[in-house]
Design a protein around this motif. Structure first.
Motif, mmCIF file in Angstrom:
data_model
loop_
_atom_site.group_PDB
_atom_site.id
_atom_site.type_symbol
_atom_site.label_atom_id
_atom_site.label_comp_id
_atom_site.label_asym_id
_atom_site.label_seq_id
_atom_site.Cartn_x
_atom_site.Cartn_y
_atom_site.Cartn_z
ATOM 1 N N PRO A 154 22.996 7.740 2.121
ATOM 2 C CA PRO A 154 22.603 7.767 0.810
ATOM 3 C C PRO A 154 21.730 6.638 0.575
ATOM 4 C CG PRO A 154 24.806 6.681 1.292
ATOM 5 C CD PRO A 154 24.322 7.223 2.331
ATOM 6 N N GLY A 155 20.658 6.906 -0.409
ATOM 7 C CA GLY A 155 19.900 5.813 -0.811
ATOM 8 C C GLY A 155 18.922 6.345 -1.638
ATOM 9 N N ASN A 156 18.025 5.430 -2.226
ATOM 10 C CA ASN A 156 17.065 5.653 -3.322
ATOM 11 C C ASN A 156 15.796 5.461 -2.358
ATOM 12 O OD1 ASN A 156 14.939 5.288 -5.386
ATOM 13 N ND2 ASN A 156 16.266 4.293 -6.431
ATOM 14 N N VAL A 157 14.770 6.446 -2.413
ATOM 15 C CA VAL A 157 13.436 6.334 -1.660
ATOM 16 C C VAL A 157 12.522 5.084 -2.204
ATOM 17 C CG1 VAL A 157 13.525 8.691 -1.378
ATOM 18 C CG2 VAL A 157 12.480 8.223 -3.331
ATOM 19 N N PHE A 158 12.713 4.852 -3.508
ATOM 20 C CA PHE A 158 12.027 3.645 -3.849
ATOM 21 C C PHE A 158 12.389 2.128 -3.441
ATOM 22 C CE2 PHE A 158 11.060 7.276 -6.869
ATOM 23 C CZ PHE A 158 9.699 7.523 -6.475
ATOM 24 N N ASP A 159 13.802 2.223 -2.752
ATOM 25 C CA ASP A 159 14.297 0.924 -2.258
ATOM 26 C C ASP A 159 13.640 0.448 -1.015
ATOM 27 O OD1 ASP A 159 15.770 -1.209 -1.437
ATOM 28 O OD2 ASP A 159 17.762 0.013 -1.820
ATOM 29 N N PRO A 160 12.867 -0.257 -0.673
ATOM 30 C CA PRO A 160 12.777 -0.668 0.616
ATOM 31 C C PRO A 160 13.639 -0.971 1.703
ATOM 32 C CG PRO A 160 12.077 -2.409 -0.934
ATOM 33 C CD PRO A 160 12.552 -1.401 -1.542
ATOM 34 N N ALA A 161 14.721 -1.299 1.258
ATOM 35 C CA ALA A 161 15.972 -1.558 1.979
ATOM 36 C C ALA A 161 16.332 0.042 2.743
ATOM 37 C CB ALA A 161 17.157 -2.094 1.557
ATOM 38 N N HIS A 162 16.013 0.973 1.965
ATOM 39 C CA HIS A 162 16.165 2.251 2.356
ATOM 40 C C HIS A 162 15.160 2.835 3.232
ATOM 41 C CE1 HIS A 162 18.087 6.133 2.676
ATOM 42 N NE2 HIS A 162 17.133 6.827 1.936
ATOM 43 N N ILE A 163 13.931 2.874 2.571
ATOM 44 C CA ILE A 163 12.669 3.342 3.258
ATOM 45 C C ILE A 163 11.770 2.383 2.869
ATOM 46 C CG2 ILE A 163 11.145 5.184 3.936
ATOM 47 C CD1 ILE A 163 12.697 7.066 2.428
ATOM 48 N N GLU A 164 11.112 1.596 3.813
ATOM 49 C CA GLU A 164 10.178 0.645 3.476
ATOM 50 C C GLU A 164 8.635 1.248 3.795
ATOM 51 O OE1 GLU A 164 8.743 -3.870 4.829
ATOM 52 O OE2 GLU A 164 10.403 -2.846 5.908
ATOM 53 N N ILE A 165 7.688 1.249 2.807
ATOM 54 C CA ILE A 165 6.502 1.515 3.337
ATOM 55 C C ILE A 165 5.777 0.805 4.343
ATOM 56 C CG2 ILE A 165 4.177 2.136 2.299
ATOM 57 C CD1 ILE A 165 5.476 2.455 -0.377
ATOM 58 N N THR A 166 5.320 1.625 5.327
ATOM 59 C CA THR A 166 4.670 1.095 6.447
ATOM 60 C C THR A 166 3.626 2.118 6.856
ATOM 61 O OG1 THR A 166 6.068 2.171 7.965
ATOM 62 C CG2 THR A 166 6.529 -0.207 7.389
ATOM 63 N N ALA A 167 2.591 1.644 7.351
ATOM 64 C CA ALA A 167 1.476 2.450 7.801
ATOM 65 C C ALA A 167 1.756 3.491 9.065
ATOM 66 C CB ALA A 167 0.116 1.462 8.440
ATOM 67 N N PRO A 168 1.332 4.652 8.940
ATOM 68 C CA PRO A 168 1.689 5.499 9.882
ATOM 69 C C PRO A 168 1.011 5.203 11.374
ATOM 70 C CG PRO A 168 0.390 6.769 8.133
ATOM 71 C CD PRO A 168 0.412 5.178 7.785
ATOM 72 N N LEU A 169 1.901 5.501 12.206
ATOM 73 C CA LEU A 169 1.683 5.131 13.481
ATOM 74 C C LEU A 169 0.617 5.936 14.266
ATOM 75 C CD1 LEU A 169 5.252 4.099 15.281
ATOM 76 C CD2 LEU A 169 3.657 2.630 14.078
ATOM 77 N N ASP A 170 -0.334 5.322 15.025
ATOM 78 C CA ASP A 170 -1.279 6.061 15.749
ATOM 79 C C ASP A 170 -0.812 6.353 17.203
ATOM 80 O OD1 ASP A 170 -3.181 5.818 13.815
ATOM 81 O OD2 ASP A 170 -3.695 3.919 14.321
ATOM 82 N N THR A 171 0.137 5.670 17.636
ATOM 83 C CA THR A 171 0.567 5.844 18.854
ATOM 84 C C THR A 171 2.278 5.885 18.787
ATOM 85 O OG1 THR A 171 0.828 3.640 19.519
ATOM 86 C CG2 THR A 171 -1.352 4.709 20.304
ATOM 87 N N PRO A 172 2.901 6.746 19.806
ATOM 88 C CA PRO A 172 4.257 6.470 19.620
ATOM 89 C C PRO A 172 4.983 5.273 19.916
ATOM 90 C CG PRO A 172 3.640 8.357 21.246
ATOM 91 C CD PRO A 172 2.150 7.485 20.950
ATOM 92 N N PRO A 173 6.072 4.931 19.166
ATOM 93 C CA PRO A 173 6.896 3.773 19.253
ATOM 94 C C PRO A 173 7.233 3.517 20.626
ATOM 95 C CG PRO A 173 8.027 5.348 17.995
ATOM 96 C CD PRO A 173 7.110 5.916 18.152
ATOM 97 N N THR A 174 7.372 2.373 20.938
ATOM 98 C CA THR A 174 7.927 1.994 22.560
ATOM 99 C C THR A 174 9.376 1.742 22.465
ATOM 100 O OG1 THR A 174 7.640 -0.481 21.774
ATOM 101 C CG2 THR A 174 5.809 0.664 22.816
ATOM 102 N N ASP A 175 9.899 1.575 21.223
ATOM 103 C CA ASP A 175 11.496 1.755 21.635
ATOM 104 C C ASP A 175 11.897 3.001 21.159
ATOM 105 O OD1 ASP A 175 10.256 1.601 18.688
ATOM 106 O OD2 ASP A 175 12.227 1.666 17.788
#
Length: 306
Positions: A154-175
């Motif tokens: 559950p969560g609010n899409v405008f709550d950064p604790a739920h989804i924080e706005i970050t730039a789209p990745l250009d390469t796959p994450p290493t983790d």
């Protein structure tokens, strides 16, 4: 006409429920959807199945009286009607650790259909503002967390604790992808999600908020080619802006902000993502809803990483 505002969402919901009570004459279901509901619930008798659905509709409407609940949208196929649905299922079958995220999942009928068609349930994450909807989904489909092991957050899409706005990745994450069953928010999924579905969702917010949500989704999406964000919403064929839903003209919060295909494309390709890194496809559709005696313009859309 200006949007009628209420002091709190709860007061808005009370006003909507009082003005637009449930009406079982609005009940309708397609043949394929009926077969799906029979198989999922184990209820073969159509009369018993209808009564079961009406009981769960009443419980869901009491949580918040969304128009889609009143119109039985929670038992109608949405994701599987989209042109890129086969691509979503292909990702689930062929991509290692593919994750499907359904935002604004309501009672979860779309992801259940995806599982029937081949997307592994343990690789599905669902989210909604109202946590009680997921439990009602288990009641509707007569399932449990063990029999249908998708992860609900559950969560609010405008709550950064739920989804924080970050730039789209250009390469796959290493983790590696996180253990889905341990998630408390969507943030650990950054760059790991293969497909994001959001139907009857974006049009609840104005243009600025729509772009905010789009940027949040973009940060979650995998940069691998074929990763896709897709959905359907109210459309504005000519000019973007507020559009009264059947709940209008004094229906409170349910004035929908509808976008033209051109404005929707420009938002994703150039502002949310670097121009040329995604393929945006849109399709206008018109539907006549006999119970409302109104025609609706819908925008089916997808945003695919190149």
């Amino acid at each position: 006409m200006p949007v009628k505002e209420y002091p709190t969402p709860e007061e808005a919901g009370d006003a909507l429920a009082a003005r637009f009570p449930l009406d079982d004459r609005m009940y309708s279901i397609g043949a394929d959807e009926l077969d799906f509901m029979r198989s999922q619930t184990g209820i073969a008798d159509d009369g018993e199945l209808k009564r079961h659905i009406l009981r769960l509709q009443s419980e869901a409407y009491a949580i918040y009286p969304y128009p889609c609940i009143r119109r039985f949208g929670f038992i109608r196929f949405k994701l599987s009607r989209l042109p890129d649905y086969d691509q979503v299922i292909k990702l689930g079958k062929e991509r290692k650790n593919a994750i499907l995220l359904d935002v604004g999942c309501c009672l979860g009928d779309d992801v259940r259909k995806a599982v029937v068609d081949g997307f592994p349930a343990k690789q599905i994450v669902v989210s909604d503002l109202h946590a009680d909807y997921w439990e009602l989904g288990h009641k509707l489909f007569r399932s449990t967390n063990d029999s249908f092991p998708a992860t609900f957050i559950p969560g609010n899409v405008f709550d950064p604790a739920h989804i924080e706005i970050t730039a789209p990745l250009d390469t796959p994450p290493t983790d590696p992808p996180p253990e889905l069953s341990s998630l408390k928010s969507l943030n650990p999924l950054r760059g790991h999600v293969s497909a994001i579905h959001a139907t009857s969702f974006f049009h609840l917010f104005d243009a600025e908020k729509q772009e905010e949500v789009a940027r949040a989704f973009a940060g979650l999406l995998s940069p691998l080619p074929g990763s896709v964000i897709l959905g359907m919403q109210s459309a504005a064929p000519a000019t973007s802006g507020l559009k009264a839903d059947v709940y209008g003209p004094e229906g409170g919060r349910f004035y929908l902000f509808s976008q033209t295909p051109e404005a929707w494309t420009e938002m994703w390709d150039g502002r949310v993502f670097k121009k040329g890194t995604v393929k945006v496809e849109t399709r206008l559709a018109r539907a006549w809803v006999a119970t409302d005696e109104m025609q609706y313009d819908f925008l089916q859309w997808s945003v695919t990483r190149m």
